[in-house]
Enzyme design. Structure first.
Site, PDB file in Angstrom:
ATOM      1  N   CYS A 243      -4.422   9.103  -0.067  1.00 26.10           N
ATOM      2  CA  CYS A 243      -5.481   8.944   0.932  1.00 26.10           C
ATOM      3  C   CYS A 243      -5.336   9.986   2.031  1.00 26.10           C
ATOM      4  CB  CYS A 243      -5.481   7.515   1.481  1.00 26.10           C
ATOM      5  SG  CYS A 243      -7.022   7.064   2.317  1.00 26.10           S
TER       6      CYS A 243
ATOM      7  N   HIS B 227      -4.914   3.571  -3.212  1.00 21.62           N
ATOM      8  CA  HIS B 227      -3.829   2.806  -2.620  1.00 21.62           C
ATOM      9  C   HIS B 227      -3.359   1.745  -3.624  1.00 21.62           C
ATOM     10  CE1 HIS B 227      -3.882   4.277   1.489  1.00 21.62           C
ATOM     11  NE2 HIS B 227      -5.195   4.127   1.553  1.00 21.62           N
TER      12      HIS B 227
END
Length: 491
Positions: A338, A444
């Site tokens: 991310c 994630h």
């Protein structure tokens, strides 16, 4: 039904509220009760994706997400109606019932809290109507007298539902009895009456040496010490409030075959997703703030960030940028997740004032444009064929989630002269560099997949169900039962 509410308060942040509440959720579930967690307001950059009542996707704090799983409940935005995600020392993004609320984000703290109280109370009442027990977690300390008048997370909640409150103190820090007494003493008399038990957490040593303090404390307050919980370095749950030393890593003190440096920048987010790595034999996780720690590592992970541009500037100030590049140039693994993925690219472009503009580390030919709207959704992907040293991941199925403003694209013009160009392996989700040691992804939760852990390390981390079962049994051991009593009462 109207649930009985058990509330876990703390004398400070880090006292152990979150995992004690999780243990109680697992325990009451083991008794066959219908259980739900609740935390009115959570301040954390650790968040998970859940469904919202209108069929969209939203965010709640990771602690309440895990507590819901421990309770055997479906995670729900009502379980954490207000989530504050710090972006700077004096600014947070406010998430209300799973969605970013820009108007609330701009309001002063005290005005914001009072405005959302009716919605918080409504969410709690709805959970009480659907369950036998609601395990509530407080925040910080209930005796923050500067904030007491605008409180919406501690004693205002306790009074609203007449909660049976436990007050937890970290005895490993020292001063636990003073912390317990001082917190109790600062509460108004009507709130003192809601404190039903004191809990000493993180105890190391001879329990007989505690006497006569628990009885003396009870003589002064009327509140018994109902549990003394031994230090739990490996309880299996992520630490919510920050990055800690490597005592939480199973690999610490063992023969280590893989050392993983996770860069711990100031606005690190979703650090909880690395908990499985902490439980693997032979793997040592180091929360990294210096170039020397990277030099000694086999892997480097750049995790998520709530302020990518600011954290990238912090890395450069520490000399970590050059250390990461040198690590990759040596053919050692670098993984960006991310915000960490965005840092690995060439440029961060912010046209909406979301994060900031910056040059990246240049390890992937990517450009990230920050969008005004946030992407929040669950994601499952089947790993395509990856080159060494990541080839073991090829074909693995990984489920996780996305939470990001950035939209990242491969830029062919940034690698026109490259003999070995980078690849976009999954559109908008996964990239591997011309230097194949470098990989970036928006997913994630990668290491929370057993298939991924087994492919990379040949081992299995304890499952969450195993962790919850152990915590439920721990409650039976730590809390004092009356003679002949077979289960912990509802206080």
């Amino acid at each position: 039904m109207t649930a009985l509410c058990i509330m876990v308060l703390g004398t400070s942040s880090g006292a152990g509220k979150s995992w004690v509440a999780t243990a109680l959720c697992a325990y009451y579930r083991s008794l066959g009760l219908k259980v739900a967690p609740f935390k009115a307001q959570n301040m954390s950059n650790n968040a998970r994706v859940v469904a919202t009542p209108d069929g969209q996707w939203g965010e709640i704090g990771t602690a309440q997400y895990l507590q819901a799983l421990a309770a055997g409940a479906v995670p729900d935005v009502r379980m954490n109606p207000l989530l504050l995600k710090p972006e700077a020392d004096t600014r947070s993004q406010v998430v209300l019932f799973g969605q970013v609320d820009e108007a609330l984000s701009k309001m002063p703290w005290r005005g914001r809290s009072l405005k959302v109280w009716p919605q918080i109370a409504q969410a709690l009442d709805a959970l009480r109507a659907e369950n036998d027990v609601v395990v509530i977690e407080g925040a910080g300390s209930p005796a923050e007298i500067n904030l007491h008048a605008s409180d919406v997370v501690n004693m205002r909640v306790a009074k609203h539902c007449n909660a049976h409150c436990l007050l937890v103190s970290d005895i490993d820090r020292g001063g636990a009895f003073a912390h317990l007494y001082g917190t109790w003493a600062l509460l108004p008399e009507d709130e003192q009456k809601l404190i039903k038990g004191f809990v000493l957490n993180k105890f190391r040593g001879d329990a007989s040496l505690l006497a006569p303090a628990p009885q003396m404390l009870q003589d002064r307050t009327g509140v018994p010490t109902v549990a003394c919980i031994p230090m739990q370095f490996h309880h299996g749950l992520p630490e919510e409030d920050g990055v800690f030393d490597d005592r939480g890593s199973t690999g610490a003190g063992q023969l280590v075959h893989t050392s993983i440096a996770i860069v711990a920048y100031p606005r690190i987010s979703n650090l909880d997703e690395f908990q499985p790595l902490l439980q693997l034999p032979g793997v040592r996780v180091v929360w990294t703030r210096t170039p020397a720690q990277i030099a000694d590592a086999d892997w480097v992970i750049l995790p998520g960030s709530k302020a990518t541009e600011a954290d990238l500037a912090w890395m450069r100030k520490q000399g970590l940028d050059a250390a990461v590049v040198a690590h990759a140039d040596a053919g050692k693994r670098v993984l960006g997740i991310c915000g960490g993925l965005q840092m690995l690219g060439e440029a961060l472009i912010d046209l909406h004032g979301v994060d900031g503009n910056a040059a990246g580390l240049g390890l992937l030919p990517l450009a990230t444009l920050f969008a005004h709207e946030k992407t929040v959704k669950p994601t499952t992907m089947t790993m395509p064929t990856l080159q060494a040293p990541w080839q073991a991941l090829s074909g693995a199925v990984a489920a996780g989630y996305e939470i990001h403003h950035g939209q990242t694209q491969l830029r062919a013009d940034m690698q026109a002269d490259s003999a070995q160009p980078a690849q976009e392996l999954l559109s908008g989700m996964l990239w591997q560099g011309g230097n194949p040691a470098v990989v970036g992804t928006y997913l994630h939760g990668l290491f929370e997949n057993a298939s991924v852990i087994h492919a990379l390390f040949g081992h299995a981390a304890p499952s969450l169900d195993q962790v919850f079962e152990r915590l439920a049994k721990g409650v039976e051991q730590w809390f004092e039962l009356e003679p002949g009593q077979k289960s912990l009462p509802l206080l």
